[in-house]
Structure formats: C-alpha cells, structure tokens
Design an enzyme around this catalytic site. Sequence first.
Site, PDB file in Angstrom:
ATOM      1  N   THR A 157       0.781  -1.157  -0.076  1.00 39.80           N
ATOM      2  CA  THR A 157       0.002   0.158   0.009  1.00 39.80           C
ATOM      3  C   THR A 157       0.763   1.289   0.077  1.00 39.80           C
ATOM      4  O   THR A 157       2.088   1.404   0.505  1.00 39.80           O
ATOM      5  CB  THR A 157      -0.968  -0.071   1.301  1.00 39.80           C
ATOM      6  OG1 THR A 157      -1.567  -1.105   1.352  1.00 39.80           O
ATOM      7  CG2 THR A 157      -1.876   1.279   1.236  1.00 39.80           C
ATOM      8  N   GLY A 196       3.411  -2.948   8.415  1.00 40.21           N
ATOM      9  CA  GLY A 196       3.667  -3.590   9.802  1.00 40.21           C
ATOM     10  C   GLY A 196       4.934  -3.779  10.117  1.00 40.21           C
ATOM     11  O   GLY A 196       5.461  -4.568   9.354  1.00 40.21           O
ATOM     12  N   GLU A 440      -6.199  -5.940   3.993  1.00 44.55           N
ATOM     13  CA  GLU A 440      -6.288  -7.030   2.987  1.00 44.55           C
ATOM     14  C   GLU A 440      -7.531  -7.096   2.244  1.00 44.55           C
ATOM     15  O   GLU A 440      -7.990  -8.114   2.014  1.00 44.55           O
ATOM     16  CB  GLU A 440      -6.185  -8.254   3.921  1.00 44.55           C
ATOM     17  CG  GLU A 440      -5.556  -9.429   3.419  1.00 44.55           C
ATOM     18  CD  GLU A 440      -3.706  -9.040   3.416  1.00 44.55           C
ATOM     19  OE1 GLU A 440      -3.357  -8.825   2.126  1.00 44.55           O
ATOM     20  OE2 GLU A 440      -3.150  -8.882   4.357  1.00 44.55           O
TER      21      GLU A 440
END
Length: 674
Positions: A157, A196, A440
């Site tokens: 992303t 993350g 997701e």
Amino acid sequence: MTQTNNNMTVNPDLAMERAKCNFNVLEVTHIFDGGERNTLQRKKIEDVALNSGASKDALGEEHMSPKEKYENAVRKSCIYATMMKNELAELSGLESFGVSSPVIRRTADAFFKEVSPFLLHLGMFVPTIMGQCTPEQQSYWLPRALDMQIIGTYAQTELGHGTFIRGLETTATYDPETEEFVLHSPTLSSYKWWAGGLGKTVNYCIVVAQLYTKGECHGTHPFIVQIRDEDTHVPLPGIKVGEIGPKMGFNTADNGFLGFDHYRIPREHMLMKNAQVLKDGTYVKVARHGKLTYGTMVFVRVVLVNEVAFNLAKASTIAVRYSAIRRQSKPKPDEVEPQILDYVTQQHKLFIAIATAHALQLCSTWLWESFSAVLAQMKGGNTDTLPEFHALSSCLKAISTSDSAHLIEQCRHACGGHGYMISSGIPNLYNFVSATRTYEGDYTVLLLQTARFLVKAYEQAEAKKPLTPTVSYLAHAFSGSRATWDNSPDGIIRSFQALAAGKTAVCVTNMRKRMRAGLSQVDAWEMSTIQLVAAAEAHCRAVIADTYRKEIVRLTANSSPNVKVVMDQLTTLYLYYWALERTGDLLMFTSVSQKDLVDLQIAYEELLLKIRPNAVGLVDAFDLRDELLHSTLGSYDGRVYERLMEEALKSPMNKEPVSDAYSKYLRPMMKGKL
Ligand SMILES: CCCCC/C=C\C/C=C\C/C=C\C/C=C\CCCC(=O)SCCNC(=O)CCNC(=O)[C@H](O)C(C)(C)COP(=O)(O)OP(=O)(O)OC[C@H]1O[C@@H](n2cnc3c(N)ncnc32)[C@H](O)[C@@H]1OP(=O)(O)O
Ligand SMILES: Cc1cc2nc3c(=O)[nH]c(=O)nc-3n(C[C@H](O)[C@H](O)[C@H](O)COP(=O)(O)OP(=O)(O)OC[C@H]3O[C@@H](n4cnc5c(N)ncnc54)[C@H](O)[C@@H]3O)c2cc1C
C-alpha cells in the site's frame, strides 16, 4: 471443567452456571479443536508458552508511553520468537491446523494485548517468500527468514493507493548494464504507507512496484529489498523510512512509511516464481493466471477468517461470564436482582456471538481445506478453480471481519460501563478486529469482487451451462416462482440461497435495463453496486449457513445426545437470527407470510431460553486461558469487582495522593490567581 485452575475461588454465580450446564464441555472443545488429540497438543503448547509467566508485564501495557509500549512489544516478540524456534517448534505441527498454525497465534495473543511487531514477518513476509519465489530463491531466503536472522514485512500500500493495486506508483526499472533494478518513489503519493513492522523493526521487506524493462511497464511485481544495515540497523542510503504515528489500534505494530531515491537492488531480488526478467532485460511471464502475484493476500484473507472467529470467541467468553456474575434491576420486587444473563435482550445480544464464532471457525477450516485443494491443483498447472476460490475467500473475509467487529462491539454493549474499560479486554479486541474489515481488501471492494463472479455465474446458469459448487443454487433462479418458505434448517438455507439468487437476478436485470437506456457497461455496473454488494453479502450468508449446518451435523455424528442438542440449538439460532434480520428480503424472494415470520420470532425467543442454562458451558468450551483473555470481566473465576479494583489501583495516577496538576493549575485557578 476444561481449565486446570483447581484451587481457585470461583464466583458463586459462575459456579452455579457450571453446575447446571447439561452437556460435556470437553466434548465441544474437542469438536472445535479438530479432535481430542489436537486439544491435548494445544494445551501442551499453551503450557510451554504460558506457564513460565514470560507473557506477563510488570506494568500494564496500557500505562506505558508509545515508545515504552513498542520496546516492550519487541522484547516480548524476541522471547516469543526464541520460544517458537526452540520449545514450540516440534509441538506446532498440528494436523488440521495448516501452516498458519492458529494454535501458535493463540499463545502469541497472551504476550501482546495489541499485536507483535513481528506479525507481518510471520503473516506475510515468510508466506510471500514461500509463495512467490523460485525454489533457488526460496532456499536462500527462507531459512534466514524462518531463523529470524532477517526480519521482514510486506510493503504494498502507498499513501495514494491501497485498494487499486494496478494504480501503485513505485517503480522498479531494470538496468541491464549493472543487472540491477532501480527502485524509485516518484511522488509523495507513491510512498509506501502502512506496512507493519516497517517503522523501526524490520531490515528487509517485500516491495510491490511497477516493473519497467526495455521501456515497457509490465504491471506490479514483488521484490525483496534490504532497507536497513544487517548489523547497525541504520537505514541504507537511498531509503527514507519511518513510523506513521498513533492509530486506533495496532499501536505496537510500528506501521511505517518508505520511500526510495533511485535505490538499486540485484536482479535476483525480483521474486521470480510467476514472472522473470532475464539478464538482458527480457520479460518472461511464467504463471498461467495473471493474478497469482496477489497470492499472499489471498492466503491472509483465508487466515483472517480464523483469526476473527478466535477474537469473537474471546469477546463472547468475556461478556457471557460477566453477564452471569452481574446482577441488575428488580423486575420482580420480591425476588433478588436477576443475573443480567436472564434478560432475553441480553441473550439476544450474546448467543448470536457464540454461534457466529462457531460458524466462522468451521467455515475457516473448510476454507483452509478448499485453499489447500486449489494450491494442489495449481502445482499441477491448473488454475481453473482460482476464480471461484477468489470469490469465496473475498466474501468470507469481508463478512467474517465485519460481523465479528459488530458482534464484539455488541459484547461491549452487553457489559455496560465496565465493558468500556481497557482492562475488560473488549476495546483492544474491537480495535484489532475492526481493522481487519479494512486491511487485506476493504469490505465493499471485496464483496464487489464476489459480485463479479456471481453475475458471471448467473449468466452461465441462464445459458444452462454447468456451475461451480458454491453457486450451483443459481440454477434454480429461473423457475419463475418464488422459493417455498419452510422453517426447517434446510428450508431456511434454501431460502437464503433463493434470496442471493433473487438479488443477483435483480442486479442483472437492472444493469441490462440501464445499458438499454444508453449507459456503458461500466456505468451500468457502477449504478448497481449497492445492490451488487447486497447480493454478494446474501450469497456469503447462504454459504456460511450451509457450511456451518453441514459441518455441525458431520462433526456431531458420534457425539453424546446433549452435545448434539446444544449444537443443533446454536445452528438453528444462527439461521433464525439471520432470517429475522432479513424479513424484508424473505418477503420479496420467498413465499414466507407475515404469520410465518411472527411464528419464527416466537420460536427464536424460545430457543434463547433453551440455550440460556448452557451459556457459560458454551463459552467455557472455547477453553481460553485467562492469559489470552486479558480481561477483568471474563476471567475463569469471575472475580470481576476485585479485579477491576486491583487494576484501578495500578494506575500511575494513584501513585501520589495529590496530583501535580493541583498546585500547577487547579489551586491557582480556584484561588483566583491564574
Ligand atoms: C506466529 C506464527 C503464526 C503465523 C501468523 C499467521 C497469521 C497471522 C494472522 C493474521 C494475518 C497476518 C497479518 C495481518 C496484519 C495486517 C496485514 C495487513 C496487510 C495488508 O493489508 S497488505 C495490502 C492488502 N491490499 C489489498 O488487499 C488490496 C485489495 N485490492 C485488490 O486485491 C485488487 O486491487 C482488486 C482485487 C480489488 C482489483 O484488482 P485488479 O484491478 O488487478 O483486478 P480487477 O478488479 O480488474 O479484476 C480482474 C480479474 O482478476 C480477478 N482477480 C482479482 N484478484 C484476484 C485474485 N487475488 N485471485 C484471482 N483472481 C483475482 C477478478 O476477479 C477479475 O476476474 P474477471 O475478469 O474474471 O471478473
Ligand atoms: C491496521 C492496518 C494495517 C495495514 N497493514 C498493511 C501492510 O502491512 N502492508 C500493506 O501493504 N498495507 C497495509 N494496510 C493497508 C490496507 O491494506 C489498505 O488500507 C486497504 O487495502 C484499503 O485500501 P485503502 O486504504 O486504499 O482504502 P480506499 O480504497 O481508499 O477506501 C476508501 C473508501 O473507498 C471505497 N472504495 C475504494 N475503491 C472502491 C471501488 N472500486 N468501488 C467502491 N468503493 C471503493 C472503499 O470501500 C472505502 O469505503 C494496512 C491497513 C491498516 C488499517
């Protein structure tokens, strides 16, 4: 009793609930673990991971500063990773749990009230190496990653695009002179955002970038990229990396941003299982299906169904146990205040949460098995089942995450004011699960992917062509009459299918009408998307209901009579609940009458009363150790008020009898000296 806390004092109301439970709790635990052997092995893993007390914090995580929280999460991640490599390694190969091993995830949840900064390493970096590398690449990267010599994440992303992967802007341009790719972030919106562990923890990442070679763009491809020095951890020249700041949850995940300034990586760092760039820059497509580079996302969507079922099981355990010890109001003046679990409205809030946790757990196992079958076929070069699987995993991911987030919030409502305390455990569960609805693949976007498949299947049914299993019911959509209502479980499932077929038919009719009126296909689709989302949702509910029912019948075939009864009651409750939530649709697409629906409401209410005596037994059967629940309200012993007070006294605010704020601000203001 499923827990081994032998000498504890248990709240008398909870003890009474356990005494009146009429089924064998352990038998139900075995059903959801996939058999007694798995339960025993799971318990062994939990004992090894949790009995040492390494999961506990001296000071509650909620009282730490963001930096302390992060460092504490890294500390515990390292303890946990070392345990995984050593003590837990042999124990984790449970048969029916697959490679994602939810049992391991289960114990990890005792260590982290939010999440581990290693989540993306294990959840996406390693799976991408496994799914997107050639065997040679895998043999180089996988051992290093599994041994945690390198730590990675998945950076796809960007600031400007998450949903629309084809719109990503990061470029990877091949330079045949040096046999390298040049990674570059041409705009602010092309900065990677969200991954993350990227902020401070990882030294490698999978980067998804637009591949250019010989002047031509070949679309997005994955690359493995070193971003920090393996020894000093300092970001490498050409890399701009940092943490994105506080979020609603995931605050120990150090989600990060990443930009490249003409940063060079070796040619071999493109993950080349599905496509290759040769030394001279020639692009070679290997995969037979264009979307195989989306494979890690599909894998995580499958894993997430299990993940949210587990978190919903936690929330319902907390709320049901609390509702058994909490007494409030006096509807009958001569009697003591009832347990709030006796209120039918409370049962309406909670029993659907238990049933949904069961339904999603069983669907997740079924989905995992379907995924394994699809992977096995693809190994042989056959990608025929991929479209159906993509449609299925997309809608199950969307509905399971959305329903779980909603029901966890409902569990919080069911706990009144105390549910709002961080120490209840429910806010953290909600913050975690509500994010799963977005990441997701956003809810709406994924349901629209399923809708594409449904519309195509509908057109095939119309042309009397064969249909794949999950949409075979569409063949009945052309009978010309409304489906006959019948309140048996199978009858309700057939009605859900009729509803999905009816909604799909309405969408197709409306799109055709719009196109005849002059709209392009894209605009006609766009104008129908509200209904398309509803059709995909209806399809998914029919799939969940059907799978839940069939799996429970199969899994309880040899169960004791009372277990059969209570499992049947819960599946029936699930079907009645959703039928009553969709009365308008049923009136549109089936022969159900007003009287049928009034009768169904009464049957639903009577079912709640039948389940009521077994409610605590049902949540005990989830067999969630106190360390996993992190809850003052949901612990096995029900010492709720004592725990709430103990936690309140731990607040750093209570360390000093008078706050500094008194002399600094309150006193001057009250004495008129400010
Ligand atoms: C301790 C040990 C335990 C291990 C740990 C294990 C688990 C841990 C637990 C938790 C999980 C782990 C981590 C969780 C934490 C955080 C993770 C967050 C990570 C992320 O958040 S990471 C970014 C994810 N970001 C997205 O999720 C973007 C969503 N956006 C898309 O996914 C696409 O952008 C899409 C699909 C919307 C459009 O894509 P598009 O524009 O390219 O395609 P288009 O719509 O044009 O469709 C053309 C044709 O492709 C078909 N098609 C599309 N996709 C397909 C697929 N996957 N497979 C097969 N067919 C597919 C269509 O069905 C159609 O088919 P047809 O033409 O036949 O209709
Ligand atoms: C906690 C968290 C962790 C994450 N971790 C990672 C990570 O590790 N790695 C990574 O790469 N990414 C990660 N992400 C990013 C995540 O995958 C994206 O945020 C997600 O895919 C949604 O994309 P978006 O943010 O672009 O939303 P958008 O697409 O901008 O969505 C905004 C709204 O637009 C709507 N919309 C968008 N497109 C359409 C359409 N075609 N039709 C109808 N409606 C549409 C959506 O439904 C939504 O309502 C994470 C996100 C979160 C919240």
